[in-house]
Design a protein around this motif. Structure first.
Motif, short mmCIF file in Angstrom:
data_model
loop_
_atom_site.label_atom_id
_atom_site.label_comp_id
_atom_site.label_asym_id
_atom_site.label_seq_id
_atom_site.Cartn_x
_atom_site.Cartn_y
_atom_site.Cartn_z
N LEU A 81 0.85 -1.18 0.00
CA LEU A 81 0.00 0.00 0.00
C LEU A 81 0.89 1.23 0.00
CD1 LEU A 81 -2.95 1.06 0.15
CD2 LEU A 81 -2.66 1.16 2.64
N TYR A 82 0.65 2.11 -0.98
CA TYR A 82 1.44 3.34 -1.12
C TYR A 82 0.56 4.50 -0.64
CZ TYR A 82 4.57 0.52 -3.99
OH TYR A 82 5.44 -0.45 -4.44
N ILE A 83 1.00 5.15 0.44
CA ILE A 83 0.22 6.20 1.09
C ILE A 83 0.94 7.53 0.89
CG2 ILE A 83 -0.88 6.93 3.23
CD1 ILE A 83 -0.45 4.02 4.24
N PHE A 84 0.27 8.49 0.25
CA PHE A 84 0.89 9.76 -0.11
C PHE A 84 0.33 10.91 0.72
CE2 PHE A 84 3.10 8.53 -4.04
CZ PHE A 84 2.46 7.33 -4.33
N SER A 85 1.23 11.79 1.15
CA SER A 85 0.85 13.14 1.56
C SER A 85 1.32 14.06 0.43
CB SER A 85 1.50 13.51 2.90
OG SER A 85 2.91 13.46 2.78
N ASP A 86 1.38 15.36 0.65
CA ASP A 86 1.74 16.26 -0.45
C ASP A 86 3.12 15.95 -1.04
OD1 ASP A 86 0.06 19.28 0.74
OD2 ASP A 86 -0.64 17.52 -0.38
N TYR A 87 4.14 15.75 -0.19
CA TYR A 87 5.51 15.52 -0.67
C TYR A 87 6.11 14.21 -0.16
CZ TYR A 87 5.44 20.47 -1.95
OH TYR A 87 5.11 21.67 -2.50
N ARG A 88 5.34 13.46 0.58
CA ARG A 88 5.92 12.30 1.28
C ARG A 88 5.15 11.03 0.92
NH1 ARG A 88 9.19 11.67 5.81
NH2 ARG A 88 8.77 9.90 7.16
N LEU A 89 5.86 9.93 0.79
CA LEU A 89 5.27 8.63 0.51
C LEU A 89 5.66 7.66 1.62
CD1 LEU A 89 4.00 6.31 -1.19
CD2 LEU A 89 6.19 6.19 -2.42
N THR A 90 4.67 6.96 2.16
CA THR A 90 4.90 5.89 3.11
C THR A 90 4.47 4.58 2.47
OG1 THR A 90 4.52 7.35 5.00
CG2 THR A 90 4.39 4.98 5.40
N ILE A 91 5.39 3.63 2.36
CA ILE A 91 5.07 2.32 1.78
C ILE A 91 4.92 1.32 2.90
CG2 ILE A 91 5.80 0.52 0.17
CD1 ILE A 91 7.58 2.57 -1.21
N VAL A 92 3.79 0.60 2.91
CA VAL A 92 3.55 -0.40 3.94
C VAL A 92 3.20 -1.73 3.26
CG1 VAL A 92 2.77 1.29 5.63
CG2 VAL A 92 1.10 0.17 4.16
N ASN A 93 3.48 -2.83 3.96
CA ASN A 93 3.09 -4.14 3.46
C ASN A 93 1.58 -4.30 3.55
OD1 ASN A 93 5.73 -5.11 2.86
ND2 ASN A 93 6.09 -5.38 5.06
N LYS A 94 1.07 -5.36 2.97
CA LYS A 94 -0.38 -5.54 2.93
C LYS A 94 -1.00 -5.71 4.31
CE LYS A 94 -0.09 -10.50 1.87
NZ LYS A 94 -0.48 -11.53 0.89
N ASP A 95 -0.17 -6.03 5.32
CA ASP A 95 -0.67 -6.12 6.69
C ASP A 95 -0.51 -4.80 7.44
OD1 ASP A 95 2.04 -6.03 6.96
OD2 ASP A 95 2.22 -7.82 8.21
N LEU A 96 -0.10 -3.72 6.72
CA LEU A 96 0.10 -2.36 7.23
C LEU A 96 1.37 -2.20 8.05
CD1 LEU A 96 -3.52 -1.14 8.19
CD2 LEU A 96 -2.25 -0.86 6.06
#
Length: 643
Positions: free
Chosen positions: A101-116
């Protein structure tokens, strides 16, 4: 609340996992509605569950990710909570790709596995405007107008730019759609790198694009849905429905409108056909793909369909005498009056009927005021306020039309043309001599004041201090109506409909030289009129007739989800406000004799001489004034809470 949610979850587990495969999730303000759309022509709401408001819902296999402003939850398709993640940044976009899961804010990306579980972070030099995923990676539109594709490790492997800045990007199967202000580019991404195929000149901007068979379905920034041929690149058909987002299943689109309704659209090869409306107060809708291998159980579906009927008959309440006025109701009681001056009250908890003698003769419709008192006009020059006891307000003439609420209390007109304004404690604030018999209740509008219409056809505006602001002369007649929404004022006088500028009294247009009308109602978008013969007309605010339908209509009700309830002597018919398509019908056991009213909980009351028919409808009355021919507030428009 926790116990209630667990019960709802258990019900959903049984329904979804055993019976229903193709689901549509509709997010409203604080509720998640689940529809089975396995048969798109007969969508079925299987559950409504209270949930906090997500900004996005992302289905992935047997899991569903609920993205909130600063957190993410993972649930199964039965809404059981599996895990959650709290972030420090405000989330703007999120996509699922390659089990991450690719989670975006304005300038930042947090990548998490499918279990978060967290995997890594990534920072961009340019703000992220929009994100989509395709077979080969993540495609990002940046605020500088460039489109960049990244693989699952966030290594850039191609980039797109144009003479004009890109304003949007969306993938659908083997196609990638990118667009500028005036061009839509169709790219083939079957081989991971986009290959230009064709471009389409556009106007109005685009928000969403879908590939449906050999055509494209476009949603533009004005809320218009357009069907475009991929072969000729020409517009085949279009719908003006104020859509803001869409979900696609097979040849059907589920469009969420600005009004909060979900419209079901059949996408045909050469046309778009609006079928029906699913929801109200919707924010967005998302399709959950069919992952079920269970065999459907027709018997269970049949039982659920019966339980979730759109129209449900509740009660036929027999009255001790025939009523001669419209009815009014609140959460506890239903009221009407007889010609001989008796107030009929019905307890909604046990449907017990009682009556009490109030006046010698009553002809005005009863009105429930803010404090719960029932206001009744009479022919003995009095207004009666009935609560724990009866309070009698004397006037200078008979009061044969109903009172109306104002932001400061309530007002009433007498038969000799005097307008009275009382505060909430029934103290007289002022009176104004209109000089002629009124043909409809005074109309209270919080922005402008009080509108009155007399039998000479004179329309007046009196402010809340009792000062005449303007008057306009219309066609004279023995009956009339004045209705309003936030910005528009419509009048019916002498069988003609007038649109009047509410601040000045200027007549904008009139209609009815060849079609004598007898009743009007309005929503925020359309005006609906009944002719003397019972025909129903939909009219836009420029005076153009959109459609007409020949009914022996007695009453109509405008609903929030885009339906129009039409009562005929034999049936209750629900039609689409937009094109008059019949959505539901219900036979009535007796003939309606006056206007129906509908409460916010979907209960509709239909007077029928010596009885009242009670139905429950899976809908709500629409916002605005009035939504039925005799509304519960009787001729008031309050956009805000009255003072």
């Amino acid at each position: 609340m926790k116990c209630k949610f667990q019960i709802l979850t258990c019900i959903l587990i049984m329904i979804v996992n055993v019976c229903y495969a193709q689901m549509l999730f509709v997010s409203t303000e604080n509720v998640l509605e689940v529809y089975d759309i396995s048969v798109p022509l007969v969508p079925l709401r299987v559950l409504s569950a209270e949930m906090k408001k997500p900004v996005k819902i992302i289905p992935s296999g047997e899991s569903v990710y609920f993205v909130y402003e600063t957190s993410v939850e993972i649930r199964n398709t039965s809404l059981e909570l599996i895990g959650s993640l709290q972030l420090n940044d405000k989330i703007s976009q999120a996509v699922f790709f390659s089990d991450q899961l690719y989670i975006f804010s304005d300038y930042r990306l947090t990548i998490v596995n499918k279990d978060l579980s967290r995997k890594r972070n990534f920072t961009f030099s340019d703000r992220v405007s929009k994100v989509t995923s395709c077979k080969s990676g993540i495609v990002i539109l940046h605020a500088n107008g460039k489109i960049v594709a990244y693989n699952q490790n966030m290594n850039k492997f191609w980039e797109l730019s144009a003479s004009g800045a890109f304003q949007g990007v969306q993938s659908d199967g083997d196609f990638l759609f990118v667009w500028t202000q005036d061009r839509l580019y169709v790219m083939n991404i079957a081989e991971s790198v986009p290959t230009y195929e064709k471009e389409i000149k556009i106007s109005g901007g685009i928000t969403e694009v879908f590939d449906v068979k050999d055509n494209l379905l476009l949603l533009n920034s004005h809320g218009m849905v357009q069907l475009v041929s991929l072969k000729t690149l020409k517009i085949i058909d279009e719908l003006h429905i104020n859509a803001k987002s869409m979900a696609i299943y097979d040849n059907y689109a589920f469009a969420v409108t600005s009004e909060g309704t979900v419209r079901v659209i059949n996408v045909l090869p050469s046309s778009l056909k609006v079928l029906q409306t699913l929801s109200s107060k919707a924010r967005f809708a998302i399709l959950l793909p069919d992952h079920s291998t269970a065999v459907k159980q027709p018997e269970a579906i049949s039982n659920e369909t019966e339980e979730k009927k759109y129209i449900e008959f509740i009660q036929q309440v027999k009255l001790p005498a025939a009523i001669n006025t419209s009815i009014t109701a609140d959460s506890d009681y239903v009221y009407s009056t007889t010609l001989t001056g008796e107030l009929i009250s019905i307890n909604r908890n046990n449907w017990k009927v009682s009556s009490s003698k109030i006046a010698f003769i009553t002809t005005a419709d009863p009105v429930i005021l803010r404090d719960g008192a029932v206001a009744i006009g009479s022919w003995d020059s009095s207004i009666y306020l009935v609560k724990e006891k009866v309070n009698k307000l004397r006037s200078d003439s008979a009061v044969s039309i109903s009172v109306s609420q104002t932001p400061y209390g309530f007002c009433a007109g007498t038969d000799n043309g005097t307008l009275y304004h009382f505060n909430d404690t029934a103290h007289l604030l002022w009176s104004f001599n209109i000089g002629a018999w009124l043909v409809c209740p005074p109309i209270s509008h919080e922005t402008f004041g009080i509108f009155t219409l007399d039998w000479l056809g004179i329309l007046r505006l009196v402010d809340f201090s009792g000062n005449l602001k303007w008057f306009t002369i219309l066609e004279s007649g023995k009956f009339g109506e004045v209705i309003a929404n936030e910005r528009n004022l419509f009048c019916l006088s002498g069988g003609k409909i007038y649109s009047v500028e509410p601040s000045t009294g200027k007549i904008l247009w009139s209609l009815g030289e060849d079609i004598p009308f007898k009743n009007i109602v309005c929503s925020e978008k359309l005006l609906f009129a009944l002719s003397n013969s019972g025909g129903v007309y939909a009219i836009d605010f420029s005076g153009r007739i959109i459609w007409k339908k020949d009914y022996e209509a007695v009453s109509v009700v405008v609903t929030r989800s885009g339906g129009l309830i039409v009562l005929t002597p034999q049936q209750m018919v629900i039609v689409s406000q937009i094109d008059s398509t019949v959505l539901y019908t219900e036979q009535l056991p007796c003939v309606p004799t006056n206007h129906a009213i509908m409460l916010e909980d979907g209960t509709i009351f239909i007077p029928a001489s010596d009885r009242i028919l009670v139905y429950k409808i899976d809908d709500e009355p629409s916002d605005g004034w009035p939504m039925y021919l005799k509304d519960a507030l009787n001729s008031c428009f309050f956009a805000k809470t009255a003072r």
